[in-house]
Write a protein that holds these residues in place. Structure first.
Motif, short mmCIF file in Angstrom:
data_model
loop_
_atom_site.label_atom_id
_atom_site.label_comp_id
_atom_site.label_asym_id
_atom_site.label_seq_id
_atom_site.Cartn_x
_atom_site.Cartn_y
_atom_site.Cartn_z
N GLU A 1 1.26 -0.96 -17.15
CA GLU A 1 1.09 -2.14 -16.30
C GLU A 1 2.32 -2.42 -15.45
OE1 GLU A 1 -0.59 -5.77 -17.80
OE2 GLU A 1 -1.75 -4.63 -19.29
N GLU A 2 3.51 -2.24 -16.01
CA GLU A 2 4.74 -2.47 -15.27
C GLU A 2 4.83 -1.52 -14.07
OE1 GLU A 2 9.58 -2.33 -15.90
OE2 GLU A 2 8.28 -2.30 -17.65
N PHE A 3 4.49 -0.27 -14.30
CA PHE A 3 4.49 0.73 -13.23
C PHE A 3 3.47 0.35 -12.16
CE2 PHE A 3 2.51 4.57 -11.44
CZ PHE A 3 3.61 5.14 -10.82
N GLN A 4 2.28 -0.04 -12.59
CA GLN A 4 1.23 -0.43 -11.65
C GLN A 4 1.68 -1.58 -10.76
OE1 GLN A 4 -2.37 -1.24 -13.80
NE2 GLN A 4 -2.42 0.79 -14.73
N GLU A 5 2.35 -2.56 -11.36
CA GLU A 5 2.81 -3.72 -10.60
C GLU A 5 3.92 -3.32 -9.62
OE1 GLU A 5 3.11 -7.33 -8.93
OE2 GLU A 5 1.49 -6.55 -10.17
N LYS A 6 4.82 -2.46 -10.04
CA LYS A 6 5.89 -2.00 -9.13
C LYS A 6 5.30 -1.22 -7.95
CE LYS A 6 9.78 -1.83 -12.31
NZ LYS A 6 10.77 -0.99 -12.99
N VAL A 7 4.32 -0.38 -8.24
CA VAL A 7 3.68 0.39 -7.17
C VAL A 7 2.97 -0.55 -6.21
CG1 VAL A 7 1.80 2.02 -6.69
CG2 VAL A 7 3.45 2.52 -8.50
N ARG A 8 2.22 -1.50 -6.74
CA ARG A 8 1.50 -2.46 -5.90
C ARG A 8 2.48 -3.21 -5.00
NH1 ARG A 8 0.90 -7.30 -5.09
NH2 ARG A 8 2.12 -7.98 -6.87
N LYS A 9 3.55 -3.74 -5.58
CA LYS A 9 4.54 -4.49 -4.81
C LYS A 9 5.22 -3.62 -3.76
CE LYS A 9 8.64 -7.41 -5.07
NZ LYS A 9 8.90 -7.11 -3.70
N THR A 10 5.59 -2.42 -4.14
CA THR A 10 6.28 -1.52 -3.21
C THR A 10 5.41 -1.23 -1.99
OG1 THR A 10 7.57 -0.50 -4.97
CG2 THR A 10 7.29 0.78 -2.94
N PHE A 11 4.15 -0.90 -2.22
CA PHE A 11 3.28 -0.56 -1.09
C PHE A 11 2.86 -1.79 -0.29
CE2 PHE A 11 3.19 3.47 -3.30
CZ PHE A 11 3.34 4.34 -2.23
N ASN A 12 2.77 -2.94 -0.93
CA ASN A 12 2.52 -4.17 -0.17
C ASN A 12 3.72 -4.46 0.74
OD1 ASN A 12 -0.02 -4.58 -1.16
ND2 ASN A 12 0.58 -6.09 -2.68
N ASP A 13 4.93 -4.23 0.22
CA ASP A 13 6.12 -4.41 1.05
C ASP A 13 6.12 -3.43 2.22
OD1 ASP A 13 7.00 -6.39 -0.66
OD2 ASP A 13 8.53 -5.15 -1.65
N CYS A 14 5.72 -2.19 1.96
CA CYS A 14 5.63 -1.21 3.05
C CYS A 14 4.65 -1.66 4.12
CB CYS A 14 5.20 0.16 2.50
SG CYS A 14 6.45 1.01 1.54
N LYS A 15 3.51 -2.18 3.70
CA LYS A 15 2.50 -2.62 4.67
C LYS A 15 2.96 -3.83 5.48
CE LYS A 15 -0.94 -2.92 1.80
NZ LYS A 15 -2.29 -3.06 1.22
N GLU A 16 3.87 -4.62 4.91
CA GLU A 16 4.40 -5.78 5.63
C GLU A 16 5.12 -5.36 6.91
OE1 GLU A 16 4.51 -9.28 5.44
OE2 GLU A 16 2.75 -8.86 4.21
N ILE A 17 5.66 -4.15 6.91
CA ILE A 17 6.36 -3.65 8.10
C ILE A 17 5.45 -3.67 9.31
CG2 ILE A 17 7.40 -1.58 9.12
CD1 ILE A 17 8.32 -0.84 6.27
N THR A 18 4.16 -3.46 9.09
CA THR A 18 3.22 -3.36 10.21
C THR A 18 2.60 -4.70 10.58
OG1 THR A 18 1.34 -2.84 8.77
CG2 THR A 18 2.67 -0.98 9.58
N THR A 19 3.00 -5.75 9.88
CA THR A 19 2.44 -7.08 10.15
C THR A 19 3.25 -7.78 11.23
OG1 THR A 19 1.70 -7.25 7.86
CG2 THR A 19 1.82 -9.29 9.11
N ILE A 20 2.58 -8.25 12.23
CA ILE A 20 3.25 -8.96 13.33
C ILE A 20 3.21 -10.45 13.04
CG2 ILE A 20 3.16 -9.50 15.78
CD1 ILE A 20 1.85 -6.78 16.21
N GLY A 21 4.35 -11.08 13.23
CA GLY A 21 4.39 -12.53 13.10
C GLY A 21 4.98 -13.03 11.91
#
Length: 104
Positions: free
Chosen positions: A84-104
């Motif tokens: 579960e800890e790994f899953q949460e880190k992966v989820r957070k990491t990729f959500n942070d990556c996707k934030e790069i493409t968010t405008i505003g």
């Protein structure tokens, strides 16, 4: 509105120093973003056991950056031995990556 457009145009297209700074910043961002995308593709390739497989590009080339993040995150979080800890880190990491493409 017209004045605002003219101001932006003046800053970015008439000042040599602004052009240099702007284009340097754009180039830096594009380079860093490209490196991140390449690393994620490599990670997915390794995780799927397709490293060196020429078909890997056929499989993932249609993915835009957000889709690549979603697919890689989903695959890694659903590995049979993913804690579960790994899953949460992966989820957070990729959500942070996707934030790069968010405008505003």
């Amino acid at each position: 509105m017209a004045d605002e457009k003219e101001t932006v145009r003046e800053v970015f297209f008439t000042s040599e120093s602004s052009n240099t700074e702007l284009f340097t910043a754009i180039g830096h961002f594009i380079f860093q973003f490209s490196q991140l995308e390449t690393m994620i593709r490599h990670l997915l390739s390794e995780a799927l056991g397709l490293k060196g497989d020429r078909n890997f590009n056929l499989i993932v080339s249609p993915y835009d950056f957000r889709t690549l993040c979603d697919v890689t995150s989903g695959y890694l979080r659903n590995l049979p031995d993913a804690a579960e800890e790994f899953q949460e880190k992966v989820r957070k990491t990729f959500n942070d990556c996707k934030e790069i493409t968010t405008i505003g």
